[in-house]
Design a protein around this motif. Structure first.
Motif, PDB file in Angstrom:
ATOM      1  N   GLU A 292      -6.163   3.783  -9.750  1.00  0.00           N
ATOM      2  CA  GLU A 292      -5.178   3.113 -10.754  1.00  0.00           C
ATOM      3  C   GLU A 292      -3.918   4.120 -10.529  1.00  0.00           C
ATOM      4  O   GLU A 292      -4.231   5.311 -10.708  1.00  0.00           O
ATOM      5  CB  GLU A 292      -5.827   3.532 -12.219  1.00  0.00           C
ATOM      6  CG  GLU A 292      -4.612   2.726 -13.008  1.00  0.00           C
ATOM      7  CD  GLU A 292      -5.126   3.088 -14.686  1.00  0.00           C
ATOM      8  OE1 GLU A 292      -4.460   2.331 -15.631  1.00  0.00           O
ATOM      9  OE2 GLU A 292      -6.617   3.335 -14.703  1.00  0.00           O
ATOM     10  N   VAL A 293      -2.945   3.529 -10.405  1.00  0.00           N
ATOM     11  CA  VAL A 293      -1.604   4.202  -9.964  1.00  0.00           C
ATOM     12  C   VAL A 293      -0.860   4.218 -11.680  1.00  0.00           C
ATOM     13  O   VAL A 293      -1.025   3.076 -12.259  1.00  0.00           O
ATOM     14  CB  VAL A 293      -0.734   3.490  -9.228  1.00  0.00           C
ATOM     15  CG1 VAL A 293       0.807   4.172  -9.353  1.00  0.00           C
ATOM     16  CG2 VAL A 293      -1.373   3.687  -7.788  1.00  0.00           C
TER      17      VAL A 293
ATOM     18  N   GLU B  16       2.065   4.191 -12.689  1.00  0.00           N
ATOM     19  CA  GLU B  16       3.103   3.106 -12.814  1.00  0.00           C
ATOM     20  C   GLU B  16       3.530   2.717 -11.422  1.00  0.00           C
ATOM     21  O   GLU B  16       3.888   3.827 -10.639  1.00  0.00           O
ATOM     22  CB  GLU B  16       4.239   3.677 -13.788  1.00  0.00           C
ATOM     23  CG  GLU B  16       5.445   2.872 -14.052  1.00  0.00           C
ATOM     24  CD  GLU B  16       4.753   1.959 -15.093  1.00  0.00           C
ATOM     25  OE1 GLU B  16       5.267   0.568 -15.096  1.00  0.00           O
ATOM     26  OE2 GLU B  16       4.301   2.232 -16.166  1.00  0.00           O
ATOM     27  N   THR B  17       3.855   1.633 -11.234  1.00  0.00           N
ATOM     28  CA  THR B  17       4.227   0.965  -9.787  1.00  0.00           C
ATOM     29  C   THR B  17       5.757   1.438  -9.585  1.00  0.00           C
ATOM     30  O   THR B  17       6.598   1.584 -10.798  1.00  0.00           O
ATOM     31  CB  THR B  17       4.056  -0.439  -9.876  1.00  0.00           C
ATOM     32  OG1 THR B  17       4.755  -0.870 -10.491  1.00  0.00           O
ATOM     33  CG2 THR B  17       2.673  -0.597  -9.679  1.00  0.00           C
TER      34      THR B  17
ATOM     35  N   ARG C 268       2.346   1.874  -3.356  1.00  0.00           N
ATOM     36  CA  ARG C 268       1.554   2.535  -4.292  1.00  0.00           C
ATOM     37  C   ARG C 268       1.123   4.126  -4.314  1.00  0.00           C
ATOM     38  O   ARG C 268       0.938   4.815  -4.882  1.00  0.00           O
ATOM     39  CB  ARG C 268       0.124   1.713  -4.282  1.00  0.00           C
ATOM     40  CG  ARG C 268       0.251   0.281  -4.948  1.00  0.00           C
ATOM     41  CD  ARG C 268      -1.246  -0.251  -5.046  1.00  0.00           C
ATOM     42  NE  ARG C 268      -2.170   0.331  -5.944  1.00  0.00           N
ATOM     43  CZ  ARG C 268      -3.453   0.329  -6.067  1.00  0.00           C
ATOM     44  NH1 ARG C 268      -4.002  -0.506  -4.907  1.00  0.00           N
ATOM     45  NH2 ARG C 268      -4.176   1.040  -6.799  1.00  0.00           N
ATOM     46  N   LEU C 269       1.033   4.304  -2.818  1.00  0.00           N
ATOM     47  CA  LEU C 269       0.920   5.654  -2.521  1.00  0.00           C
ATOM     48  C   LEU C 269       1.937   6.476  -2.721  1.00  0.00           C
ATOM     49  O   LEU C 269       2.081   7.623  -3.438  1.00  0.00           O
ATOM     50  CB  LEU C 269       0.457   5.878  -1.052  1.00  0.00           C
ATOM     51  CG  LEU C 269       0.489   7.229  -0.306  1.00  0.00           C
ATOM     52  CD1 LEU C 269      -0.569   7.952  -0.895  1.00  0.00           C
ATOM     53  CD2 LEU C 269       0.265   7.101   1.225  1.00  0.00           C
TER      54      LEU C 269
ATOM     55  N   VAL D  49      -6.487   8.449  -7.086  1.00  0.00           N
ATOM     56  CA  VAL D  49      -5.971   7.628  -6.234  1.00  0.00           C
ATOM     57  C   VAL D  49      -6.484   8.190  -4.743  1.00  0.00           C
ATOM     58  O   VAL D  49      -6.189   9.152  -4.302  1.00  0.00           O
ATOM     59  CB  VAL D  49      -4.489   7.344  -6.089  1.00  0.00           C
ATOM     60  CG1 VAL D  49      -4.123   6.398  -5.050  1.00  0.00           C
ATOM     61  CG2 VAL D  49      -3.899   7.164  -7.613  1.00  0.00           C
TER      62      VAL D  49
ATOM     63  N   GLN E   3       0.166  12.309  -9.242  1.00  0.00           N
ATOM     64  CA  GLN E   3      -1.350  12.173  -9.618  1.00  0.00           C
ATOM     65  C   GLN E   3      -2.131  12.837  -8.881  1.00  0.00           C
ATOM     66  O   GLN E   3      -1.662  13.609  -7.819  1.00  0.00           O
ATOM     67  CB  GLN E   3      -1.578  10.618  -9.618  1.00  0.00           C
ATOM     68  CG  GLN E   3      -0.719   9.896 -10.595  1.00  0.00           C
ATOM     69  CD  GLN E   3      -1.170   8.437 -10.408  1.00  0.00           C
ATOM     70  OE1 GLN E   3      -0.320   7.408 -10.165  1.00  0.00           O
ATOM     71  NE2 GLN E   3      -2.457   8.136 -10.922  1.00  0.00           N
TER      72      GLN E   3
ATOM     73  N   SER F 180       4.121   6.092  -5.188  1.00  0.00           N
ATOM     74  CA  SER F 180       4.366   6.091  -6.543  1.00  0.00           C
ATOM     75  C   SER F 180       3.246   7.131  -7.148  1.00  0.00           C
ATOM     76  O   SER F 180       3.891   7.978  -7.983  1.00  0.00           O
ATOM     77  CB  SER F 180       4.123   4.935  -7.079  1.00  0.00           C
ATOM     78  OG  SER F 180       4.006   4.782  -8.618  1.00  0.00           O
ATOM     79  N   ALA F 181       2.147   7.263  -6.628  1.00  0.00           N
ATOM     80  CA  ALA F 181       1.089   8.149  -6.879  1.00  0.00           C
ATOM     81  C   ALA F 181       1.722   9.526  -6.540  1.00  0.00           C
ATOM     82  O   ALA F 181       1.540  10.651  -7.315  1.00  0.00           O
ATOM     83  CB  ALA F 181      -0.140   8.013  -6.209  1.00  0.00           C
TER      84      ALA F 181
ATOM     85  N   VAL G   3      -4.420  12.817  -5.830  1.00  0.00           N
ATOM     86  CA  VAL G   3      -4.558  11.985  -4.557  1.00  0.00           C
ATOM     87  C   VAL G   3      -5.463  12.552  -3.615  1.00  0.00           C
ATOM     88  O   VAL G   3      -5.598  13.830  -3.315  1.00  0.00           O
ATOM     89  CB  VAL G   3      -3.427  11.908  -3.757  1.00  0.00           C
ATOM     90  CG1 VAL G   3      -3.253  11.075  -2.599  1.00  0.00           C
ATOM     91  CG2 VAL G   3      -2.228  11.407  -4.768  1.00  0.00           C
TER      92      VAL G   3
ATOM     93  N   THR H 245       0.974  -1.075   0.030  1.00  0.00           N
ATOM     94  CA  THR H 245      -0.203  -0.063  -0.048  1.00  0.00           C
ATOM     95  C   THR H 245       0.779   1.190  -0.081  1.00  0.00           C
ATOM     96  O   THR H 245       0.605   2.100  -0.639  1.00  0.00           O
ATOM     97  CB  THR H 245      -0.867  -0.058   1.375  1.00  0.00           C
ATOM     98  OG1 THR H 245      -1.773  -1.103   1.305  1.00  0.00           O
ATOM     99  CG2 THR H 245      -1.811   1.236   1.188  1.00  0.00           C
TER     100      THR H 245
END
Length: 352
Positions: A217-218, A220-221, A129-130, A205, A138, A132-133, A140, A126
């Motif tokens: 959706e992220v 890119e991880t 992903r956070l 996100v 992105q 990365s966003a 958020v 988790t």
């Protein structure tokens, strides 16, 4: 410690000053007075005439005062929420927090506590992903039943980007009357109370602070190498974490360092290869640096992530600082390079 000059005497400005701090200032007055006397008698024209660097002479005048202060003050850091310091005066230890080297609010709580107050520990998947966003700028949205928790989590989130700086829209607590801005076409971090929950558009996100879960959706991880770094450091027992830097903050700092380290080595060649002059040269060098930075990473998920990162405003701001002459670097960038290149104070577990 506040000290002011009155005539030829040094006096303590003791209004709103703790007694222990006043005692420390009193103990340092003789050294401060000596340094000040040397400064007042210093003639920079002589140094210039002799071909000496005036900055070195000025620093030398204050060296005795710095050396006298050093045994009193201990600074532990860096950390995402600011460096801790303590002063020992007359067997009394006073503790406080220094502002962090980037524009991170000192109200930020420990990320491990702020981002998972109910579940106790945020899962590494988790967190990856956070992060990365956030790195890819992105949209958020943070969600919680508590306004207090929203504010803490929002500050903790932007602190995870150190040494990058979130330059987009940032609202820790968004009023229900303003939910229309969720449809904005630009990146943002918004905090929304669950009692004011609303439908969010695709591409956002959403991180639920109370449940410690993330959906959306992220783009890119994180690359696999950085995901391994994140998991490895967060698995370390608390006693191995350096200087109170909690596992989440240390892991994220190590991830960002791992990603950006190559930028420091590629920047000089990118600057030398730019044929332009002035600000145009900086723009060309920035494009060259971004291109070489992408090509320096392995093909696949790593290169795809870095390509998206190079498009963010936080990366461009960082790269512009790196491309400038090193003597013009801000203090936070010198500190980051020290840790990224394995400086003597940066060899913490997981940092090198």
């Amino acid at each position: 410690i506040g000290v002011r000059l009155v005539g030829s005497e040094m006096c303590i400005r003791d209004s709103y000053t703790p007694r222990a701090f006043a005692g420390a200032a009193q103990a340092l007055l003789p050294v401060a007075a000596s340094s000040l006397a040397g400064w007042e008698s210093y003639d920079c024209d002589v140094d210039i005439a002799m071909g000496r660097k005036t900055s070195h002479t000025r620093d030398a005048l204050w060296d005795p005062l710095r050396k006298a202060c050093l045994p009193l003050v201990t600074v532990c850091g860096p950390r995402a929420t600011g460096a801790m310091w303590q002063i020992s005066v007359d067997k009394t230890i006073l503790r406080g927090r220094l502002p962090p080297i980037r524009a991170i609010d000192i109200r930020a709580e420990s990320p491990e506590i702020a981002l998972a107050p109910s579940v106790g520990k945020l899962r590494s998947a988790t967190l990856a992903r956070l992060l990365s966003a956030l790195l890819l700028e992105q949209k958020v949205v943070l969600s919680s039943a508590s306004a207090f928790r929203l504010s803490r989590a929002a500050h903790a989130c932007i602190s995870l980007l150190l040494p990058l700086r979130w330059t987009q829209t940032y609202v820790p607590l968004l009023p229900a009357s303003h939910h229309v801005v969720l449809n904005a076409p630009f990146p943002f971090i918004y905090g929304i109370l669950t009692s004011n929950a609303c439908d969010v558009s695709p591409g956002i996100v959403v991180f639920d602070i109370d449940c410690g879960s993330i959906c959306g959706e992220v783009l890119e991880t994180l690359p696999r190498r950085e995901q391994d770094i994140l998991r490895r450091i967060r698995r370390q027992p608390p006693q191995r974490i350096a200087h109170g830097f909690d596992a989440t903050a240390q892991a994220c700092f190590a991830v960002v360092m791992s990603i950006l380290r190559d930028v420091l080595t590629l920047a000089p060649d990118a600057w030398a290869a730019s044929p332009m002059e002035g600000e145009e040269r900086l723009d060309v060098a920035l494009d060259l640096l971004s291109e070489r930075f992408v090509l320096s990473r392995a093909a696949g998920d790593t290169r795809a992530f870095v390509r998206l990162l190079c498009e963010t405003s936080s990366f461009k701001e960082f790269a512009e600082h790196v491309l400038r002459p090193r003597e013009n670097w801000p203090r936070w960038l010198r500190s980051f390079m020290h840790y990224a290149t394995g400086g003597s104070h940066g060899k913490y577990s997981g940092f090198t």
